[in-house]
Design a protein around this motif. Structure first.
Motif, mmCIF file in Angstrom:
data_model
loop_
_atom_site.group_PDB
_atom_site.id
_atom_site.type_symbol
_atom_site.label_atom_id
_atom_site.label_comp_id
_atom_site.label_asym_id
_atom_site.label_seq_id
_atom_site.Cartn_x
_atom_site.Cartn_y
_atom_site.Cartn_z
ATOM 1 N N MET A 270 2.351 7.371 -6.171
ATOM 2 C CA MET A 270 1.399 8.229 -6.867
ATOM 3 C C MET A 270 1.498 9.674 -6.388
ATOM 4 O O MET A 270 1.454 10.611 -7.188
ATOM 5 C CB MET A 270 -0.022 7.702 -6.680
ATOM 6 C CG MET A 270 -0.289 6.377 -7.383
ATOM 7 S SD MET A 270 -2.018 5.872 -7.264
ATOM 8 C CE MET A 270 -2.797 7.106 -8.314
ATOM 9 N N ASN A 271 1.639 9.867 -5.079
ATOM 10 C CA ASN A 271 1.696 11.237 -4.562
ATOM 11 C C ASN A 271 2.932 11.991 -5.042
ATOM 12 O O ASN A 271 2.925 13.222 -5.105
ATOM 13 C CB ASN A 271 1.633 11.229 -3.035
ATOM 14 C CG ASN A 271 0.225 10.967 -2.521
ATOM 15 O OD1 ASN A 271 -0.750 11.184 -3.236
ATOM 16 N ND2 ASN A 271 0.119 10.495 -1.288
ATOM 17 N N SER A 272 3.975 11.263 -5.397
ATOM 18 C CA SER A 272 5.165 11.934 -5.929
ATOM 19 C C SER A 272 4.927 12.464 -7.338
ATOM 20 O O SER A 272 5.676 13.321 -7.818
ATOM 21 C CB SER A 272 6.357 10.970 -5.932
ATOM 22 O OG SER A 272 6.183 9.946 -6.910
ATOM 23 N N MET A 273 3.872 11.957 -8.006
ATOM 24 C CA MET A 273 3.586 12.370 -9.387
ATOM 25 C C MET A 273 2.317 13.203 -9.519
ATOM 26 O O MET A 273 2.119 13.873 -10.531
ATOM 27 C CB MET A 273 3.468 11.123 -10.276
ATOM 28 C CG MET A 273 4.783 10.381 -10.462
ATOM 29 S SD MET A 273 4.589 8.891 -11.463
ATOM 30 C CE MET A 273 3.992 7.733 -10.242
ATOM 31 N N LEU A 274 1.460 13.163 -8.517
ATOM 32 C CA LEU A 274 0.201 13.907 -8.598
ATOM 33 C C LEU A 274 0.427 15.387 -8.308
ATOM 34 O O LEU A 274 1.364 15.754 -7.596
ATOM 35 C CB LEU A 274 -0.810 13.332 -7.604
ATOM 36 C CG LEU A 274 -1.359 11.944 -7.941
ATOM 37 C CD1 LEU A 274 -2.183 11.401 -6.777
ATOM 38 C CD2 LEU A 274 -2.199 11.984 -9.217
ATOM 39 N N PRO A 275 -0.451 16.261 -8.822
ATOM 40 C CA PRO A 275 -0.317 17.704 -8.575
ATOM 41 C C PRO A 275 -0.654 18.040 -7.125
ATOM 42 O O PRO A 275 -1.248 17.226 -6.406
ATOM 43 C CB PRO A 275 -1.327 18.316 -9.544
ATOM 44 C CG PRO A 275 -2.350 17.248 -9.746
ATOM 45 C CD PRO A 275 -1.598 15.950 -9.701
ATOM 46 N N ALA B 206 0.825 -1.213 0.000
ATOM 47 C CA ALA B 206 0.000 0.000 0.000
ATOM 48 C C ALA B 206 0.854 1.256 0.000
ATOM 49 O O ALA B 206 0.554 2.234 -0.694
ATOM 50 C CB ALA B 206 -0.933 -0.016 1.212
ATOM 51 N N SER B 207 1.934 1.235 0.760
ATOM 52 C CA SER B 207 2.784 2.427 0.852
ATOM 53 C C SER B 207 3.402 2.782 -0.492
ATOM 54 O O SER B 207 3.627 3.961 -0.793
ATOM 55 C CB SER B 207 3.883 2.212 1.892
ATOM 56 O OG SER B 207 4.683 1.085 1.545
ATOM 57 N N GLY C 3 -10.169 -1.657 4.225
ATOM 58 C CA GLY C 3 -9.189 -1.421 5.290
ATOM 59 C C GLY C 3 -8.071 -0.512 4.813
ATOM 60 O O GLY C 3 -6.941 -0.965 4.569
ATOM 61 N N PHE C 4 -8.376 0.775 4.689
ATOM 62 C CA PHE C 4 -7.392 1.709 4.152
ATOM 63 C C PHE C 4 -6.171 1.815 5.060
ATOM 64 O O PHE C 4 -6.282 1.853 6.281
ATOM 65 C CB PHE C 4 -8.014 3.102 3.973
ATOM 66 C CG PHE C 4 -8.996 3.190 2.841
ATOM 67 C CD1 PHE C 4 -8.572 3.039 1.531
ATOM 68 C CD2 PHE C 4 -10.343 3.423 3.086
ATOM 69 C CE1 PHE C 4 -9.467 3.119 0.479
ATOM 70 C CE2 PHE C 4 -11.245 3.509 2.044
ATOM 71 C CZ PHE C 4 -10.812 3.351 0.737
ATOM 72 N N ARG C 5 -5.012 1.880 4.405
ATOM 73 C CA ARG C 5 -3.759 2.079 5.134
ATOM 74 C C ARG C 5 -3.025 3.268 4.522
ATOM 75 O O ARG C 5 -3.208 3.590 3.366
ATOM 76 C CB ARG C 5 -2.865 0.833 5.042
ATOM 77 C CG ARG C 5 -3.518 -0.414 5.635
ATOM 78 C CD ARG C 5 -2.494 -1.505 5.851
ATOM 79 N NE ARG C 5 -1.914 -1.982 4.588
ATOM 80 C CZ ARG C 5 -2.422 -2.962 3.860
ATOM 81 N NH1 ARG C 5 -3.525 -3.567 4.248
ATOM 82 N NH2 ARG C 5 -1.849 -3.341 2.741
#
Length: 251
Positions: free
Chosen positions: A79-84, A72-73, A249-251
């Motif tokens: 993704m967060n490293s590429m998202l605006p 999950a990490s 079960g979000f992590r």
């Protein structure tokens, strides 16, 4: 094949909406572009629903399928490293193949925020509808419970709504004040296009003395009464939660 569920948060101000469009910047388009870069194959993202241009989300859910097996990490950080900056993945969960972000949802909670002030507030203006501070809240709170229950909300949708079925269930509508902010939380099984914004617009008309507080019940019973004239602007609306049973079960 692995099915992955994401919880996302975004500021909708500069998006043309959440759903993919041929022309225009969308939440789905940004997510799919990031996943394609990360996984090196095209990926189709399936959202829990659509939001209009300018509407925000603190808890939208999407899912996608992939042959890759990653923790999950890795999805969240990759993704967060590429998202605006106005879009982020805040939770990741592997789910069963039968899970669908839209069709497995049992309900949603939206929040609409009013700023009761004559003074502009630049730090919150992207997330509120600024109205007059002397708005009469008492008749609004008296009228709001008439929305609760199973009703035909055909008078609370806009002309662009393509849904053939207009009956929806509202489970709760609650008011909470925070200084000169008024939060209106609406929980329901599902919503028509602009339905929450039309509901809030009607409540504001009541608070301004432009409409009788009994008009909501009359409209829902299809009595001859003028439909809401106001559609609240998108800036004040935020999708807070999407409900599932059992919840991912979000992590």
């Amino acid at each position: 094949m692995n099915r992955i569920c994401l919880k996302i948060e975004f500021d909708g101000t500069d998006f043309c909406g959440s759903q993919l469009q041929p022309n225009g910047r969308t939440v789905q388009g940004q997510l799919e572009a990031a996943l394609q870069t990360m996984l090196e194959v095209p990926v189709r993202v399936h959202p829990s629903g659509r939001t209009d241009a300018g509407v925000h989300a603190r808890g939208m859910v999407v899912h996608f399928d992939t042959e890759r097996s990653l923790p999950a990490s890795a999805y969240r950080e990759g993704m967060n490293s590429m998202l605006p900056p106005d879009l982020a993945v805040i939770g990741v969960a592997p789910v069963e193949d039968c899970f669908h972000a839209r069709f497995s949802a049992t309900g949603k909670r939206y929040r609409y925020t009013l700023l009761l002030s004559q003074q502009r507030r630049p730090l919150v203006s992207r997330y509120v509808w600024r109205v007059e501070p002397d708005l009469d809240l008492a008749p609004m709170e008296t009228a709001a419970p008439d929305f609760v229950g199973v009703h035909d909300f055909i008078r609370f949708r806009t002309s662009g709504c393509s849904s053939q079925r207009t009956v929806r269930r509202i489970d709760a509508i609650n008011f909470r004040s925070e200084g000169n902010l008024l939060h209106i939380d609406v929980v329901g099984s599902g919503f028509l296009k602009n339905m929450v914004r039309r509901m809030v617009g009607c409540l504001v008309e009541i608070g301004r003395g432009q409409r009788d507080c009994r008009d909501i019940g009359r409209m829902l019973q299809d009595q001859p009464v003028e439909r809401p004239a106001l559609t609240a602007p998108p800036s004040g609306l935020c999708l807070e939660e999407v409900f599932y049973d059992p919840p991912p079960g979000f992590r």
